[in-house]
Motif scaffolding. Structure first.
Motif, PDB file in Angstrom:
ATOM      1  N   ARG A  93      11.235   2.911  -0.685  1.00 20.99           N
ATOM      2  CA  ARG A  93      12.245   1.858  -0.805  1.00 20.99           C
ATOM      3  C   ARG A  93      11.833   0.608  -0.034  1.00 20.99           C
ATOM      4  NH1 ARG A  93      18.170   3.728   0.472  1.00 20.99           N
ATOM      5  NH2 ARG A  93      18.450   1.544  -0.183  1.00 20.99           N
ATOM      6  N   ASN A  94      11.535   0.789   1.218  1.00 23.58           N
ATOM      7  CA  ASN A  94      11.089  -0.338   2.040  1.00 23.58           C
ATOM      8  C   ASN A  94      10.519   0.191   3.347  1.00 23.58           C
ATOM      9  OD1 ASN A  94      13.270   0.064   3.958  1.00 23.58           O
ATOM     10  ND2 ASN A  94      14.631  -0.966   2.502  1.00 23.58           N
ATOM     11  N   SER A  95      10.000  -0.711   4.146  1.00 25.43           N
ATOM     12  CA  SER A  95       9.487  -0.354   5.479  1.00 25.43           C
ATOM     13  C   SER A  95      10.384  -0.912   6.564  1.00 25.43           C
ATOM     14  CB  SER A  95       8.059  -0.884   5.653  1.00 25.43           C
ATOM     15  OG  SER A  95       7.157  -0.170   4.826  1.00 25.43           O
ATOM     16  N   GLY A  96      11.613  -1.117   6.200  1.00 29.32           N
ATOM     17  CA  GLY A  96      12.603  -1.655   7.115  1.00 29.32           C
ATOM     18  C   GLY A  96      13.357  -2.796   6.460  1.00 29.32           C
ATOM     19  N   THR A  97      14.421  -3.190   7.095  1.00 32.36           N
ATOM     20  CA  THR A  97      15.250  -4.270   6.581  1.00 32.36           C
ATOM     21  C   THR A  97      15.261  -5.421   7.571  1.00 32.36           C
ATOM     22  OG1 THR A  97      16.685  -2.701   5.420  1.00 32.36           O
ATOM     23  CG2 THR A  97      17.544  -4.917   5.766  1.00 32.36           C
ATOM     24  N   LEU A  98      14.961  -6.593   7.058  1.00 29.43           N
ATOM     25  CA  LEU A  98      14.966  -7.805   7.869  1.00 29.43           C
ATOM     26  C   LEU A  98      16.290  -8.521   7.646  1.00 29.43           C
ATOM     27  CD1 LEU A  98      12.986  -9.389   9.727  1.00 29.43           C
ATOM     28  CD2 LEU A  98      12.297 -10.684   7.698  1.00 29.43           C
ATOM     29  N   CYS A  99      16.895  -9.003   8.748  1.00 31.37           N
ATOM     30  CA  CYS A  99      18.201  -9.652   8.633  1.00 31.37           C
ATOM     31  C   CYS A  99      18.153 -11.056   9.219  1.00 31.37           C
ATOM     32  CB  CYS A  99      19.266  -8.826   9.363  1.00 31.37           C
ATOM     33  SG  CYS A  99      20.937  -9.545   9.276  1.00 31.37           S
ATOM     34  N   LEU A 100      18.512 -12.044   8.391  1.00 32.65           N
ATOM     35  CA  LEU A 100      18.670 -13.409   8.867  1.00 32.65           C
ATOM     36  C   LEU A 100      20.102 -13.549   9.367  1.00 32.65           C
ATOM     37  CD1 LEU A 100      17.743 -16.315   9.271  1.00 32.65           C
ATOM     38  CD2 LEU A 100      18.334 -16.773   6.871  1.00 32.65           C
ATOM     39  N   ARG A 101      20.243 -13.683  10.696  1.00 30.24           N
ATOM     40  CA  ARG A 101      21.565 -13.678  11.301  1.00 30.24           C
ATOM     41  C   ARG A 101      22.161 -15.080  11.424  1.00 30.24           C
ATOM     42  NH1 ARG A 101      22.169  -8.555  12.645  1.00 30.24           N
ATOM     43  NH2 ARG A 101      24.249  -9.037  13.457  1.00 30.24           N
ATOM     44  N   SER A 102      21.313 -16.061  11.658  1.00 27.40           N
ATOM     45  CA  SER A 102      21.818 -17.426  11.754  1.00 27.40           C
ATOM     46  C   SER A 102      20.751 -18.395  11.274  1.00 27.40           C
ATOM     47  CB  SER A 102      22.230 -17.766  13.195  1.00 27.40           C
ATOM     48  OG  SER A 102      21.102 -17.874  14.035  1.00 27.40           O
ATOM     49  N   ALA A 107       0.834  -1.209   0.000  1.00 27.46           N
ATOM     50  CA  ALA A 107       0.000   0.000   0.000  1.00 27.46           C
ATOM     51  C   ALA A 107       0.865   1.254   0.000  1.00 27.46           C
ATOM     52  CB  ALA A 107      -0.930  -0.012   1.208  1.00 27.46           C
ATOM     53  N   LYS A 108       1.903   1.264   0.811  1.00 28.07           N
ATOM     54  CA  LYS A 108       2.798   2.426   0.854  1.00 28.07           C
ATOM     55  C   LYS A 108       3.609   2.537  -0.435  1.00 28.07           C
ATOM     56  CE  LYS A 108       3.310   2.723   5.899  1.00 28.07           C
ATOM     57  NZ  LYS A 108       4.262   2.718   7.032  1.00 28.07           N
ATOM     58  N   LYS A 109       4.001   1.414  -0.981  1.00 26.50           N
ATOM     59  CA  LYS A 109       4.775   1.419  -2.219  1.00 26.50           C
ATOM     60  C   LYS A 109       3.970   1.993  -3.379  1.00 26.50           C
ATOM     61  CE  LYS A 109       7.490  -1.626  -5.221  1.00 26.50           C
ATOM     62  NZ  LYS A 109       7.969  -3.015  -5.451  1.00 26.50           N
ATOM     63  N   ALA A 110       2.656   1.691  -3.394  1.00 28.35           N
ATOM     64  CA  ALA A 110       1.801   2.180  -4.472  1.00 28.35           C
ATOM     65  C   ALA A 110       1.570   3.685  -4.395  1.00 28.35           C
ATOM     66  CB  ALA A 110       0.458   1.449  -4.427  1.00 28.35           C
ATOM     67  N   LYS A 111       1.662   4.238  -3.205  1.00 29.08           N
ATOM     68  CA  LYS A 111       1.374   5.665  -3.009  1.00 29.08           C
ATOM     69  C   LYS A 111       2.597   6.558  -3.208  1.00 29.08           C
ATOM     70  CE  LYS A 111      -2.442   5.049   0.290  1.00 29.08           C
ATOM     71  NZ  LYS A 111      -2.903   5.291   1.684  1.00 29.08           N
TER      72      LYS A 111
END
Length: 583
Positions: free
Chosen positions: A311-320, A302-306
């Motif tokens: 760019r994004n709503s945050g970055t998710l990190c897979l640490r292990s 929804a935010k991307k369309a507006k």
């Protein structure tokens, strides 16, 4: 009609000819299978061919039973036992979901495992309760009914996703709906251990930052998603780091490396709702190939369309990420694991004078077994099939023993033999019958000494496993037969907690008609046993009163007390990463 137990001098000791066949959001997911929550079990079937199925449950529009907030639902699943007519048969619990606070639209992460038999009519009942404490016993009126649904497993399996209205005291209006997604469980299973963090997630709270948590949802065959795991909530931060968690691959994606997994970052609200922050779609196969640590963009469509510059709503990190293959109970048996059956018999005075027919230890001259003998026969006949030398330690406790008749908190059942081992179930029964004529029943009823004795044997095996990094060769099963309430409950709790970290399980059979309610404390199905600051690593105790099976064939008692053992064995192996043998 044949007798349920062997009778007569010759039959009494005959060996069987063949083996019988609280966070704002709950953390985790996993399976809730037969007996996981209440000691219940799915009704037995005569069929050898069944399909393991897992059920994912969600509801919408539940009744609001709380005044200042919303309902706190939990779903209990029962299956009909003993009849194809749901109005005549008895329902028995096969599992329950986790408890979710403050929501009328729960998506339960804990699935329910059942066995589907094509040739049988299997009635299922789904009951929703509003509870204020996860320890509440809904069977005894501890929760408030929200609604229920009665259907057949065949309907759920063939029409998945299956939806129907809930009913409440005969009405369906305003009660809500239940949705059940059923899927055959893959035979391949791995344990996936993951650690996730996020950075710069969107600020969602007016007076604070965000209270983020993650939901892992598996794609269904119709393109919808079912929540399979939920992390804890990290409050008031835009840079959360969640605890490492484990989830089964069958739960997360049914062990399908290509199946879509939607990781959703949500903002928790005090009223029980959540606000969507962003999500990313991945598969287990893609996660396997990542070089860690690895960042993934959280996208809010929804935010991307507006916003063009979004760019994004945050970055998710897979640490292990650690993935290990799971082995089942049969895998361990086929690769060298043996079951060592140990017996402990209560010889306290409360059993009554063995010479009198009303005594629980009375030996009938016509060869009929008393309750102690019947329990030994039923459980031992199964366990001895899994031991090659069939030499089983057997003890008594709570009596005065010869030659000086001093009190013994624990003694060899073969009084005067100098060793605790008996050959097979027949040897245990013979030693028991001889002991009755030699000891003086006394007291008190202390279980801790015999539990600690067996735990010391199991500890030697455990230490060698840890030191040599070798497979587990012997797993101890202690069958404890007692007629009354334990007088050393505190010490027994500590002994069980110690044993929970060892290759050992404990079965307690209550003989007679005493009040055994305290035994439910040891049989910690709802929460791990604790005493003060000490907490058990796993649930290793199963308690049943013999009176429940007094008029049933011996295999019913054996099934009830032994059905949790395979899972307990596997839990130990996984907890300590014990390698499997080579056969």
């Amino acid at each position: 009609m044949s007798a349920p137990y062997p009778t007569g001098v010759a039959a009494k000791y005959a060996a069987p000819s063949a083996p019988p066949t609280s966070a704002p959001y709950p953390v985790g997911g996993g399976y809730a299978s037969a007996g996981a929550a209440s000691g219940g079990s799915a009704p037995p079937s005569n069929s050898e061919y069944h399909t393991p199925v897992q059920l994912f449950i969600s509801c919408t529009g539940l009744q609001d039973k709380d005044v200042l907030s919303k309902s706190d639902p939990i779903c209990v699943v029962d299956m009909l036992q003993g009849s194809i007519d749901h109005q005549r048969g008895q329902f028995r619990e096969v599992g329950r979901t986790e408890w979710i606070k403050d929501t009328l639209n729960p998506q339960f992460a804990r699935s329910i495992a059942v066995s589907y038999y094509f040739e049988e009519v299997q009635h299922l009942k789904f009951t929703l309760y509003d509870i204020d404490d996860e320890k509440v016993d809904v069977r005894r009126g501890g929760g408030e009914l929200l609604g229920e649904a009665l259907t057949q497993l065949s309907q759920v399996v063939t029409k998945s996703p299956f939806e129907m209205n809930l009913t409440y005291r005969g009405r369906t209006s305003g009660v809500g709906k239940i949705k059940i997604v059923a899927e055959q469980v893959s035979s391949k299973c791995e344990t996936i251990s993951m650690t996730w963090s996020a950075s710069k997630v969107d600020k969602m709270d007016f007076f604070g930052k965000s209270d983020p948590f993650l939901e892992f949802a598996r794609e269904n065959t119709d393109g919808s998603f079912a929540v399979a795991h939920r992390t804890e909530v990290i409050k008031n931060t835009l840079d959360p780091s969640w605890k490492t968690f484990q989830v089964e691959s069958t739960q997360l994606c049914n062990s399908d490396d290509q199946r879509k997994i939607r990781i959703q970052c949500q903002d928790w609200n005090k009223n029980g709702s959540s606000d969507f922050i962003g999500a990313v779609d991945v598969s287990l196969g893609e996660l396997r190939r990542l070089r860690l640590p690895h960042n993934l963009d959280l996208i809010n469509p929804a935010k991307k369309a507006k916003k063009k510059s979004y760019r994004n709503s945050g970055t998710l990190c897979l640490r292990s990420l650690e993935i290990t293959q799971n082995f089942n109970f049969l895998d361990y048996l086929r690769n060298g694991l043996e079951i060592n059956f140990v017996v402990g018999v209560d010889f306290t005075g409360s059993n009554g004078n063995p010479r009198q027919s009303n005594s629980l230890h009375y030996i009938s001259p016509d060869g009929r077994m008393n309750e102690y003998q019947r329990a030994l026969w039923a459980v031992g006949s199964v366990c001895e099939q899994y031991d090659t030398d069939k030499m089983f330690p057997a003890y008594g406790f709570g009596a005065k023993t010869p030659p000086n008749y001093e009190f013994s908190s624990i003694f060899n059942l073969g009084v005067g033999s100098g060793q605790p081992e008996c050959h097979g179930v027949s040897g245990i029964l013979a030693a028991y019958q001889q002991a009755i004529t030699q000891v003086q029943l006394w007291g008190p009823t202390n279980a801790a000494p015999i539990i600690n004795t067996v735990a010391s044997i199991a500890e030697e095996e455990h230490m060698q496993i840890q030191r040599e990094k070798r497979p587990c060769r012997i797993y101890q099963i202690l069958l404890l037969l007692t007629d009354g309430i334990l007088t050393d409950m505190d010490q027994t709790k500590l002994a069980v907690i110690r044993a929970s970290r060892l290759p050992m399980s404990i079965i307690i059979v209550g003989v007679g008609h005493a009040d055994f309610s305290d035994m439910d404390t040891l049989d910690a199905d709802d929460a791990l046993l604790r005493h003060g600051s000490h907490v058990a690593l796993r649930d290793i105790v199963q308690f049943v009163p013999f009176s429940k099976f007094a008029n049933k064939p011996p295999e019913h008692l054996a099934k009830e007390v032994l059905e949790e053992v395979p899972g307990q064995v596997v839990d130990y192996m996984r907890a300590f990463k014990v390698p499997i043998g080579s056969g």
